[in-house]
Design a protein around this motif. Sequence first.
Motif, PDB file in Angstrom:
ATOM      1  N   GLY A 250     -29.326  12.175 -28.374  1.00  0.00           N
ATOM      2  CA  GLY A 250     -28.974  11.451 -27.160  1.00  0.00           C
ATOM      3  C   GLY A 250     -29.575  12.014 -25.898  1.00  0.00           C
ATOM      4  O   GLY A 250     -29.802  11.288 -24.923  1.00  0.00           O
TER       5      GLY A 250
ATOM      6  N   LYS B 127     -19.762   9.198 -34.485  1.00  0.00           N
ATOM      7  CA  LYS B 127     -20.770   8.140 -34.501  1.00  0.00           C
ATOM      8  C   LYS B 127     -21.156   7.825 -35.932  1.00  0.00           C
ATOM      9  O   LYS B 127     -21.140   8.714 -36.795  1.00  0.00           O
ATOM     10  CB  LYS B 127     -22.005   8.563 -33.698  1.00  0.00           C
TER      11      LYS B 127
ATOM     12  N   ARG C 264     -33.102  10.473 -24.287  1.00  0.00           N
ATOM     13  CA  ARG C 264     -33.242   9.093 -23.810  1.00  0.00           C
ATOM     14  C   ARG C 264     -34.068   8.997 -22.530  1.00  0.00           C
ATOM     15  O   ARG C 264     -34.689   7.971 -22.266  1.00  0.00           O
ATOM     16  CB  ARG C 264     -31.852   8.485 -23.577  1.00  0.00           C
TER      17      ARG C 264
ATOM     18  N   ARG D 144     -32.277   7.045 -32.592  1.00  0.00           N
ATOM     19  CA  ARG D 144     -31.809   7.919 -31.521  1.00  0.00           C
ATOM     20  C   ARG D 144     -30.890   9.036 -32.009  1.00  0.00           C
ATOM     21  O   ARG D 144     -30.667  10.014 -31.300  1.00  0.00           O
ATOM     22  CB  ARG D 144     -31.102   7.098 -30.441  1.00  0.00           C
ATOM     23  N   ASP D 145     -30.322   8.876 -33.185  1.00  0.00           N
ATOM     24  CA  ASP D 145     -29.415   9.885 -33.728  1.00  0.00           C
ATOM     25  C   ASP D 145     -29.959  10.393 -35.057  1.00  0.00           C
ATOM     26  O   ASP D 145     -29.501   9.983 -36.129  1.00  0.00           O
ATOM     27  CB  ASP D 145     -28.015   9.297 -33.904  1.00  0.00           C
TER      28      ASP D 145
ATOM     29  N   GLY E  81     -28.278  17.148 -27.728  1.00  0.00           N
ATOM     30  CA  GLY E  81     -27.020  16.423 -27.627  1.00  0.00           C
ATOM     31  C   GLY E  81     -26.176  17.136 -26.602  1.00  0.00           C
ATOM     32  O   GLY E  81     -26.600  17.344 -25.465  1.00  0.00           O
TER      33      GLY E  81
ATOM     34  N   SER F 207     -19.609   4.005 -32.383  1.00  0.00           N
ATOM     35  CA  SER F 207     -19.462   5.264 -31.666  1.00  0.00           C
ATOM     36  C   SER F 207     -18.194   5.213 -30.829  1.00  0.00           C
ATOM     37  O   SER F 207     -17.977   4.253 -30.089  1.00  0.00           O
ATOM     38  CB  SER F 207     -20.670   5.526 -30.753  1.00  0.00           C
TER      39      SER F 207
END
Length: 489
Positions: free
Chosen positions: A393, A17, A396, A418-419, A255, A32
């Motif tokens: 991730g 990513k 979420r 988000r990352d 993750g 990604s």
Amino acid sequence: MADETLLGIDIGTTAVKAILFSASGSVLAQFSTAYETARSKNGFVEQDPETWIQLVKDILSRFNSEQDLSGLKAIGITSQVNTHVFVDKDGKALAPAIVWQDGRCDDEARELDERIPAERRIKWWGAPRPIDASHALARMLWMSRHHPEVWQKTRWVMLPKDYCLQRLTGAAVTDPISNLGLVNMYLDYIPELLDCVPGAADRVVPLADMSDIAETVKDELDCAGVPVAVGTMDAWAGMFGTGIPGKGTAMYLSGTSEILGIVSPKAVPTPGVLTFPKYRDTTVHAGPTQSGGASFLWCSQLLGRDPYDLAKLVEGMDFDKPAPLFLPHLQGERAPIWDIRSRGTLLGIDAATGPAEFTRAVFEGVACSAAWLLERLEQSADTQPEIINCGGGGFRSDIWNQIRADILGRRLQRTAVRDPGILGAAGIAAVAAGQQPDLATAFSNLVQFDKVYEPNQARQPRYIELVKLYKRSYEAACETNHALVSLFE
């Protein structure tokens, strides 16, 4: 003149990513692509290193064609760690990468572990750190025994980020933080440890600070001449990307696995957790589990249902009604128990158990594994943070995040990006290139939060008991799970 930009890249467990950021941390473009992981019944978990570097090159080519990169100041790379590539003198991989989940080196790990007394571990690492099947030295010993022809040709044993860094720039370099277990509290390799495997000392990669420039991108590649930072492991990049230290003292990354950490100057030797060497007045106590988001993905695939739909089912549940208890040890477990032979266990199924109950069990089981780890981390750091910065991730889902807050009994604040690991890689690169004066300033400017999850006090008593049952269930199932693994070896 083009605006200044930064590029962060993450060589993750399931995908490569990348995010192109503005100098202020705004997301300008994203990339990604998932890739395959080969898994075999004998515990091998492997990836093709050529896929990593090809996707990195694709990222540079795509961004170069779709974005104005004339203002690109630096590139930062982070990656999964305890994934190892055996590389020849020309920088090419000699065999598939051995992924951190791989358990093939368990016998070698136990052999090495038995040779190191407890007092030496405290001297080297400041904590009774084990040598497990993912340790670089266990991997080296296994390769030297099972594939001596590969071992003889090996010039470097590299982590994914360092392999890609070397292919992009020609520089063979790594940072000491990513090599926890091989370096001591002074961020130097441990000669006495490396001597346990003949030839290991000749195959470790030279060390440099994470915020140093490794080299620039090769002339024949896209983004030629752009500086690339040495960078660091995903957990530390994610820590910086969640604003730690500076905007908090504790982090929770989700993750493929769950990673929790606490920053504290105190250090109480505690079994099962990792105390990193002090880096620029920062001492990090951290631990990775083996399966977090991976457990939810497995659940989704097993039930043949979309993850979003399963999360919606859990949102509509009555939490006063029971759900099974799940141990998410689908490929063994790391912190805090470090048991590669543990296996996933599901208890308390009844005729009313359906997809919603099964999914809730996965959500709660992963959160219980994090709670057990947090308990050990708080002991190691001698502190109990009230707020935990979180991201990745696996964060979420609002309902899963609420379950985590309830079981941990802590307020969770989620990063807007988000990352966070990718943001961390980019921020480190900004410091390396002189765009930011230091890491603390860089991430104070870059990190923002978008949501806070408060623990539900009404659920606390039941969840405290659930975590106790989780620990007891592991102990009760341990002998049987180990025997099942041995039965088919």
